[in-house]
Design a protein around this motif. Structure first.
Motif, PDB file in Angstrom:
ATOM      1  N   PRO A 131       0.819  -1.218   0.000  1.00  0.00           N
ATOM      2  CA  PRO A 131       0.000   0.000   0.000  1.00  0.00           C
ATOM      3  C   PRO A 131       0.848   1.260   0.000  1.00  0.00           C
ATOM      4  CG  PRO A 131      -0.719  -1.556   1.701  1.00  0.00           C
ATOM      5  CD  PRO A 131       0.614  -2.029   1.206  1.00  0.00           C
ATOM      6  N   GLU A 132       0.367   2.271  -0.730  1.00  0.00           N
ATOM      7  CA  GLU A 132       1.060   3.549  -0.691  1.00  0.00           C
ATOM      8  C   GLU A 132       0.544   4.370   0.496  1.00  0.00           C
ATOM      9  OE1 GLU A 132      -1.260   6.765  -3.456  1.00  0.00           O
ATOM     10  OE2 GLU A 132       0.411   5.682  -4.354  1.00  0.00           O
ATOM     11  N   GLU A 133       1.132   5.525   0.710  1.00  0.00           N
ATOM     12  CA  GLU A 133       0.826   6.303   1.906  1.00  0.00           C
ATOM     13  C   GLU A 133      -0.634   6.728   1.973  1.00  0.00           C
ATOM     14  OE1 GLU A 133       3.415   9.557   2.521  1.00  0.00           O
ATOM     15  OE2 GLU A 133       5.173   8.312   2.945  1.00  0.00           O
ATOM     16  N   SER A 134      -1.254   6.974   0.841  1.00  0.00           N
ATOM     17  CA  SER A 134      -2.636   7.440   0.849  1.00  0.00           C
ATOM     18  C   SER A 134      -3.653   6.310   0.821  1.00  0.00           C
ATOM     19  CB  SER A 134      -2.875   8.359  -0.351  1.00  0.00           C
ATOM     20  OG  SER A 134      -2.639   7.667  -1.557  1.00  0.00           O
ATOM     21  N   TRP A 135      -3.195   5.061   0.928  1.00  0.00           N
ATOM     22  CA  TRP A 135      -4.081   3.898   0.853  1.00  0.00           C
ATOM     23  C   TRP A 135      -5.179   3.941   1.905  1.00  0.00           C
ATOM     24  CZ3 TRP A 135      -4.674   0.200   4.769  1.00  0.00           C
ATOM     25  CH2 TRP A 135      -5.388  -0.961   4.424  1.00  0.00           C
ATOM     26  N   GLN A 136      -6.404   3.685   1.465  1.00  0.00           N
ATOM     27  CA  GLN A 136      -7.546   3.472   2.343  1.00  0.00           C
ATOM     28  C   GLN A 136      -8.380   2.355   1.747  1.00  0.00           C
ATOM     29  OE1 GLN A 136      -9.144   7.572   2.280  1.00  0.00           O
ATOM     30  NE2 GLN A 136      -9.020   7.500   4.515  1.00  0.00           N
ATOM     31  N   PHE A 137      -9.074   1.605   2.596  1.00  0.00           N
ATOM     32  CA  PHE A 137      -9.855   0.475   2.107  1.00  0.00           C
ATOM     33  C   PHE A 137     -10.944   0.189   3.122  1.00  0.00           C
ATOM     34  CE2 PHE A 137     -10.023  -4.343   1.457  1.00  0.00           C
ATOM     35  CZ  PHE A 137     -10.877  -4.259   0.374  1.00  0.00           C
ATOM     36  N   ASP A 138     -12.186   0.523   2.781  1.00  0.00           N
ATOM     37  CA  ASP A 138     -13.303   0.304   3.692  1.00  0.00           C
ATOM     38  C   ASP A 138     -13.738  -1.159   3.632  1.00  0.00           C
ATOM     39  OD1 ASP A 138     -14.081   2.316   5.351  1.00  0.00           O
ATOM     40  OD2 ASP A 138     -15.920   2.813   4.288  1.00  0.00           O
ATOM     41  N   VAL A 139     -13.950  -1.764   4.781  1.00  0.00           N
ATOM     42  CA  VAL A 139     -14.428  -3.146   4.866  1.00  0.00           C
ATOM     43  C   VAL A 139     -15.443  -3.242   6.001  1.00  0.00           C
ATOM     44  CG1 VAL A 139     -12.258  -4.132   4.016  1.00  0.00           C
ATOM     45  CG2 VAL A 139     -12.592  -3.844   6.479  1.00  0.00           C
ATOM     46  N   GLY A 140     -16.192  -4.362   5.999  1.00  0.00           N
ATOM     47  CA  GLY A 140     -17.080  -4.654   7.113  1.00  0.00           C
ATOM     48  C   GLY A 140     -18.361  -3.847   7.140  1.00  0.00           C
ATOM     49  N   LEU A 141     -18.704  -3.180   6.029  1.00  0.00           N
ATOM     50  CA  LEU A 141     -19.889  -2.331   5.953  1.00  0.00           C
ATOM     51  C   LEU A 141     -20.694  -2.702   4.710  1.00  0.00           C
ATOM     52  CD1 LEU A 141     -18.114   1.060   6.722  1.00  0.00           C
ATOM     53  CD2 LEU A 141     -19.602  -0.197   8.302  1.00  0.00           C
ATOM     54  N   PRO A 142     -21.960  -2.272   4.627  1.00  0.00           N
ATOM     55  CA  PRO A 142     -22.715  -2.535   3.396  1.00  0.00           C
ATOM     56  C   PRO A 142     -21.961  -2.044   2.160  1.00  0.00           C
ATOM     57  CG  PRO A 142     -24.168  -1.684   5.108  1.00  0.00           C
ATOM     58  CD  PRO A 142     -22.766  -1.572   5.639  1.00  0.00           C
ATOM     59  N   GLY A 143     -21.944  -2.882   1.132  1.00  0.00           N
ATOM     60  CA  GLY A 143     -21.278  -2.518  -0.104  1.00  0.00           C
ATOM     61  C   GLY A 143     -19.777  -2.627  -0.074  1.00  0.00           C
ATOM     62  N   THR A 144     -19.216  -3.251   0.976  1.00  0.00           N
ATOM     63  CA  THR A 144     -17.766  -3.427   1.082  1.00  0.00           C
ATOM     64  C   THR A 144     -17.446  -4.897   1.345  1.00  0.00           C
ATOM     65  OG1 THR A 144     -17.505  -3.159   3.489  1.00  0.00           O
ATOM     66  CG2 THR A 144     -17.693  -1.152   2.180  1.00  0.00           C
ATOM     67  N   LEU A 145     -16.163  -5.231   1.288  1.00  0.00           N
ATOM     68  CA  LEU A 145     -15.731  -6.606   1.525  1.00  0.00           C
ATOM     69  C   LEU A 145     -16.025  -7.026   2.963  1.00  0.00           C
ATOM     70  CD1 LEU A 145     -14.180  -9.129   0.457  1.00  0.00           C
ATOM     71  CD2 LEU A 145     -12.103  -8.087   1.400  1.00  0.00           C
ATOM     72  N   MET A 146     -16.691  -8.179   3.107  1.00  0.00           N
ATOM     73  CA  MET A 146     -16.994  -8.743   4.423  1.00  0.00           C
ATOM     74  C   MET A 146     -16.196 -10.016   4.692  1.00  0.00           C
ATOM     75  SD  MET A 146     -19.383  -6.694   5.633  1.00  0.00           S
ATOM     76  CE  MET A 146     -20.158  -7.621   6.940  1.00  0.00           C
ATOM     77  N   TRP A 147     -15.949 -10.811   3.659  1.00  0.00           N
ATOM     78  CA  TRP A 147     -15.304 -12.106   3.822  1.00  0.00           C
ATOM     79  C   TRP A 147     -14.849 -12.572   2.459  1.00  0.00           C
ATOM     80  CZ3 TRP A 147     -12.803 -14.657   7.194  1.00  0.00           C
ATOM     81  CH2 TRP A 147     -12.672 -16.033   7.174  1.00  0.00           C
ATOM     82  N   ALA A 148     -13.913 -13.513   2.427  1.00  0.00           N
ATOM     83  CA  ALA A 148     -13.412 -14.050   1.161  1.00  0.00           C
ATOM     84  C   ALA A 148     -13.136 -15.531   1.310  1.00  0.00           C
ATOM     85  CB  ALA A 148     -12.134 -13.317   0.744  1.00  0.00           C
ATOM     86  N   GLU A 149     -13.391 -16.266   0.238  1.00  0.00           N
ATOM     87  CA  GLU A 149     -13.085 -17.696   0.191  1.00  0.00           C
ATOM     88  C   GLU A 149     -12.316 -18.011  -1.087  1.00  0.00           C
ATOM     89  OE1 GLU A 149     -17.005 -19.308   2.651  1.00  0.00           O
ATOM     90  OE2 GLU A 149     -16.959 -19.464   0.467  1.00  0.00           O
ATOM     91  N   LEU A 150     -11.246 -18.760  -0.954  1.00  0.00           N
ATOM     92  CA  LEU A 150     -10.514 -19.292  -2.092  1.00  0.00           C
ATOM     93  C   LEU A 150     -11.064 -20.685  -2.368  1.00  0.00           C
ATOM     94  CD1 LEU A 150      -8.250 -19.274  -4.190  1.00  0.00           C
ATOM     95  CD2 LEU A 150      -6.689 -20.067  -2.393  1.00  0.00           C
ATOM     96  N   VAL A 151     -11.788 -20.823  -3.460  1.00  0.00           N
ATOM     97  CA  VAL A 151     -12.428 -22.094  -3.817  1.00  0.00           C
ATOM     98  C   VAL A 151     -11.487 -22.816  -4.772  1.00  0.00           C
ATOM     99  CG1 VAL A 151     -14.536 -23.169  -4.677  1.00  0.00           C
ATOM    100  CG2 VAL A 151     -14.645 -20.944  -3.543  1.00  0.00           C
ATOM    101  N   ILE A 152     -11.011 -23.974  -4.357  1.00  0.00           N
ATOM    102  CA  ILE A 152      -9.820 -24.564  -4.972  1.00  0.00           C
ATOM    103  C   ILE A 152      -9.991 -26.053  -5.206  1.00  0.00           C
ATOM    104  CG2 ILE A 152      -8.664 -25.105  -2.785  1.00  0.00           C
ATOM    105  CD1 ILE A 152      -6.866 -23.294  -5.565  1.00  0.00           C
TER     106      ILE A 152
END
Length: 281
Positions: A131-152
């Protein structure tokens, strides 16, 4: 565990190497995909262009970055997960020494950071992001990443590779009636899950993929969000059901990108969408 320090803009959580820190949609019809996700999650977009990484869009929810979107060079749309690193070049070298192959060379993306994409030895593509210094990433809210699965398919190969690369600890779940499900941790923090595909559903065209769960607003709910997605041109892969992380449904956007929606306020019995999704249309 190595702590990744983006710079002067602090993240909303302590970011360790190996934690999900960005998501990206590679779409065969970027304009249509943007319209779909804007209608579904109220995303707005900023366009960024540079001579090396080309044009990409940053999706914003209430002014905070939640994802990026790019045009696909091939004929398939897909979501990609990026994992944090404090040194992208060193992590690429380490991943290659463990059997990965670089598929998208390192490049710098404004407001995001230096990123690269690799194909792991279990035939699963993943991203690395410094990440660069200005990096931001919203998670855990409506319309954002909540969880991820690698299906393999090659579950043991994936386990060995990613645990060597990032030092994940694993907790195993599953029964004889469900696919092998392993949650990976950094310390006490769960980062994502690895799901072994159910053999009866695997065909010669089946490919490993990421299933990214995006939040449904509790005031709307998963079922109503599914109806909205259909009205916007999406398709249902898995009808809404209750799971340990919330009420879940699996969808495809109008360009074919597969993703899940989840209302975490409606958690129920254990279950993963990968158990119910037959992988192929």
């Amino acid at each position: 565990m190595a702590v990744v320090v983006p710079g002067t803009t602090p993240p909303r959580w302590e970011l360790y190497a190996g934690m999900p820190c960005w998501i990206e949609l590679i779409s065969t019809d970027l304009e249509r995909a943007c319209e779909f996700y804007a209608g579904l999650f109220d995303w707005e977009y900023e366009t960024h262009r540079d001579p090396i990484s080309g044009e990409h869009l940053i999706a914003l929810r209430e002014g905070f970055p939640v994802a990026s979107l790019r045009a696909a060079s091939g004929d398939q749309s897909s979501w990609r997960l990026y994992l944090a690193t404090s040194d992208c070049a060193a992590s690429v070298e380490r991943a290659e020494s463990l059997g990965a192959a670089l598929t998208v060379p390192s490049n710098h993306v404004p407001r995001v950071g230096t990123k690269a994409v690799l194909m792991g030895p279990a035939d699963a593509e993943f991203g690395l992001l410094e990440p660069e210094e200005s990096w931001q990433f919203d998670v855990g809210l409506p319309g954002t990443l909540m969880w991820a699965e690698l299906v393999i398919i090659k579950a043991q190969t994936a386990d060995l590779f990613f645990q060597e690369l990032f030092g994940y600890a694993a907790e195993q779940f599953g029964t004889e009636h469900r696919s092998d499900y392993s949650v990976w941790y950094l310390g006490d923090e769960s980062v994502f899950a690895r799901v072994s595909m159910i053999r009866e559903f695997i065909s010669e065209n089946t490919r490993p993929h990421w299933l990214l769960y995006l939040g449904a607003d509790a005031a709307v709910g998963t079922d109503e969000l599914v109806h909205k997605a259909i009205a916007l041109g999406g398709r249902v892969r898995v009808d809404p059901y209750d799971s340990s992380i919330g009420r879940v449904a699996v969808l495809r956007d109008p360009t074919g990108g597969r993703f899940a929606v989840v209302d975490p306020t409606q958690a129920g019995d254990f279950g993963t969408a990968a158990n119910y999704d037959p992988y192929e249309d």
